[in-house]
Write a protein that holds these residues in place. Structure first.
Motif, PDB file in Angstrom:
ATOM      1  N   LEU A   1      -4.019   8.170   2.970  1.00  0.00           N
ATOM      2  CA  LEU A   1      -3.304   6.913   3.115  1.00  0.00           C
ATOM      3  C   LEU A   1      -2.282   6.997   4.235  1.00  0.00           C
ATOM      4  O   LEU A   1      -2.144   6.068   5.022  1.00  0.00           O
ATOM      5  CB  LEU A   1      -2.627   6.529   1.806  1.00  0.00           C
ATOM      6  CG  LEU A   1      -1.828   5.232   1.824  1.00  0.00           C
ATOM      7  CD1 LEU A   1      -2.698   4.053   2.233  1.00  0.00           C
ATOM      8  CD2 LEU A   1      -1.211   4.974   0.470  1.00  0.00           C
ATOM      9  N   LYS A   2      -1.580   8.107   4.326  1.00  0.00           N
ATOM     10  CA  LYS A   2      -0.588   8.263   5.392  1.00  0.00           C
ATOM     11  C   LYS A   2      -1.250   8.152   6.759  1.00  0.00           C
ATOM     12  O   LYS A   2      -0.736   7.465   7.640  1.00  0.00           O
ATOM     13  CB  LYS A   2       0.143   9.594   5.264  1.00  0.00           C
ATOM     14  CG  LYS A   2       1.215   9.750   6.335  1.00  0.00           C
ATOM     15  CD  LYS A   2       2.032  10.989   6.151  1.00  0.00           C
ATOM     16  CE  LYS A   2       3.081  11.207   7.197  1.00  0.00           C
ATOM     17  NZ  LYS A   2       3.095  10.443   8.380  1.00  0.00           N
TER      18      LYS A   2
ATOM     19  N   GLU B   1      -4.129  14.400  -2.088  1.00  0.00           N
ATOM     20  CA  GLU B   1      -5.199  14.152  -1.115  1.00  0.00           C
ATOM     21  C   GLU B   1      -5.234  12.678  -0.718  1.00  0.00           C
ATOM     22  O   GLU B   1      -5.352  12.341   0.454  1.00  0.00           O
ATOM     23  CB  GLU B   1      -6.547  14.577  -1.688  1.00  0.00           C
ATOM     24  CG  GLU B   1      -7.689  14.467  -0.693  1.00  0.00           C
ATOM     25  CD  GLU B   1      -8.988  14.991  -1.247  1.00  0.00           C
ATOM     26  OE1 GLU B   1     -10.016  14.361  -0.973  1.00  0.00           O
ATOM     27  OE2 GLU B   1      -8.980  16.019  -1.946  1.00  0.00           O
ATOM     28  N   SER B   2      -5.102  11.809  -1.698  1.00  0.00           N
ATOM     29  CA  SER B   2      -5.088  10.377  -1.420  1.00  0.00           C
ATOM     30  C   SER B   2      -3.873  10.000  -0.586  1.00  0.00           C
ATOM     31  O   SER B   2      -3.957   9.148   0.302  1.00  0.00           O
ATOM     32  CB  SER B   2      -5.087   9.572  -2.721  1.00  0.00           C
ATOM     33  OG  SER B   2      -6.300   9.744  -3.405  1.00  0.00           O
TER      34      SER B   2
ATOM     35  N   MET C   1      -6.911  -1.957   1.567  1.00  0.00           N
ATOM     36  CA  MET C   1      -6.766  -2.648   0.284  1.00  0.00           C
ATOM     37  C   MET C   1      -7.888  -2.264  -0.671  1.00  0.00           C
ATOM     38  O   MET C   1      -7.650  -2.040  -1.862  1.00  0.00           O
ATOM     39  CB  MET C   1      -6.751  -4.168   0.476  1.00  0.00           C
ATOM     40  CG  MET C   1      -5.557  -4.705   1.219  1.00  0.00           C
ATOM     41  SD  MET C   1      -3.997  -4.390   0.387  1.00  0.00           S
ATOM     42  CE  MET C   1      -3.250  -3.275   1.553  1.00  0.00           C
ATOM     43  N   LYS C   2      -9.098  -2.148  -0.174  1.00  0.00           N
ATOM     44  CA  LYS C   2     -10.232  -1.753  -1.023  1.00  0.00           C
ATOM     45  C   LYS C   2     -10.045  -0.339  -1.551  1.00  0.00           C
ATOM     46  O   LYS C   2     -10.322  -0.063  -2.704  1.00  0.00           O
ATOM     47  CB  LYS C   2     -11.549  -1.844  -0.238  1.00  0.00           C
ATOM     48  CG  LYS C   2     -12.020  -3.242  -0.010  1.00  0.00           C
ATOM     49  CD  LYS C   2     -13.299  -3.247   0.814  1.00  0.00           C
ATOM     50  CE  LYS C   2     -13.690  -4.658   1.196  1.00  0.00           C
ATOM     51  NZ  LYS C   2     -14.841  -4.660   2.125  1.00  0.00           N
ATOM     52  N   ARG C   3      -9.579   0.537  -0.700  1.00  0.00           N
ATOM     53  CA  ARG C   3      -9.451   1.934  -1.072  1.00  0.00           C
ATOM     54  C   ARG C   3      -8.296   2.173  -2.054  1.00  0.00           C
ATOM     55  O   ARG C   3      -8.412   2.963  -2.981  1.00  0.00           O
ATOM     56  CB  ARG C   3      -9.220   2.791   0.162  1.00  0.00           C
ATOM     57  CG  ARG C   3      -9.058   4.277  -0.168  1.00  0.00           C
ATOM     58  CD  ARG C   3      -8.959   5.126   1.059  1.00  0.00           C
ATOM     59  NE  ARG C   3     -10.275   5.200   1.666  1.00  0.00           N
ATOM     60  CZ  ARG C   3     -10.497   5.422   2.952  1.00  0.00           C
ATOM     61  NH1 ARG C   3      -9.509   5.592   3.762  1.00  0.00           N
ATOM     62  NH2 ARG C   3     -11.708   5.460   3.420  1.00  0.00           N
TER      63      ARG C   3
ATOM     64  N   VAL D   1       0.840  -1.197   0.000  1.00  0.00           N
ATOM     65  CA  VAL D   1       0.000   0.000   0.000  1.00  0.00           C
ATOM     66  C   VAL D   1       0.873   1.245   0.000  1.00  0.00           C
ATOM     67  O   VAL D   1       0.586   2.221  -0.709  1.00  0.00           O
ATOM     68  CB  VAL D   1      -0.971  -0.010   1.197  1.00  0.00           C
ATOM     69  CG1 VAL D   1      -1.706   1.320   1.319  1.00  0.00           C
ATOM     70  CG2 VAL D   1      -1.976  -1.154   1.059  1.00  0.00           C
ATOM     71  N   GLN D   2       1.960   1.233   0.759  1.00  0.00           N
ATOM     72  CA  GLN D   2       2.867   2.381   0.778  1.00  0.00           C
ATOM     73  C   GLN D   2       3.462   2.636  -0.604  1.00  0.00           C
ATOM     74  O   GLN D   2       3.626   3.786  -1.016  1.00  0.00           O
ATOM     75  CB  GLN D   2       3.976   2.168   1.802  1.00  0.00           C
ATOM     76  CG  GLN D   2       3.499   2.333   3.217  1.00  0.00           C
ATOM     77  CD  GLN D   2       4.568   2.008   4.238  1.00  0.00           C
ATOM     78  OE1 GLN D   2       5.371   1.100   4.057  1.00  0.00           O
ATOM     79  NE2 GLN D   2       4.578   2.744   5.339  1.00  0.00           N
TER      80      GLN D   2
END
Length: 96
Positions: A40-41, A35-36, A91-93, A25-26
């Motif tokens: 996420l962070k 923005e994402s 994971m979905k996002r 994901v990172q």
């Protein structure tokens, strides 16, 4: 009920699996918009903190006697469920 040694090994393997998923994901974060990346962070920071707490619980669990282990196992399973949901949400996002 799962044997303490088996439970400990399974828990450790799950933490390693989640760590690998968080790294994926990172990596995806690098290609996301600003923005994402910020969202996420925040989510990754939260998951890393959950993972650290779970590792600490797992260490305590490994040192516990049988009676204490039974009590701690219930709390550990709640923490696992919360972490699993966080991972699935991430994971979905970000695996679009």
């Amino acid at each position: 009920m799962t044997d303490q040694t088996d439970y400990f090994a399974q828990a450790k393997a799950q933490i390693e699996s989640w760590t690998a998923e968080m790294k994926k994901v990172q990596e995806q974060m690098m290609s996301a918009g600003a923005e994402s990346q910020e969202q996420l962070k925040k989510q990754m920071d939260s998951m890393m903190e959950q993972r650290k707490e779970m590792e600490a619980q797992l260490e305590s669990l490994g040192k516990a006697n049988m009676d204490a282990w039974k009590d701690m196992q219930a709390g550990m399973e709640k923490a696992w469920a919360a972490m699993q949901k966080s991972m699935e949400d991430a994971m979905k996002r970000y695996n679009k």
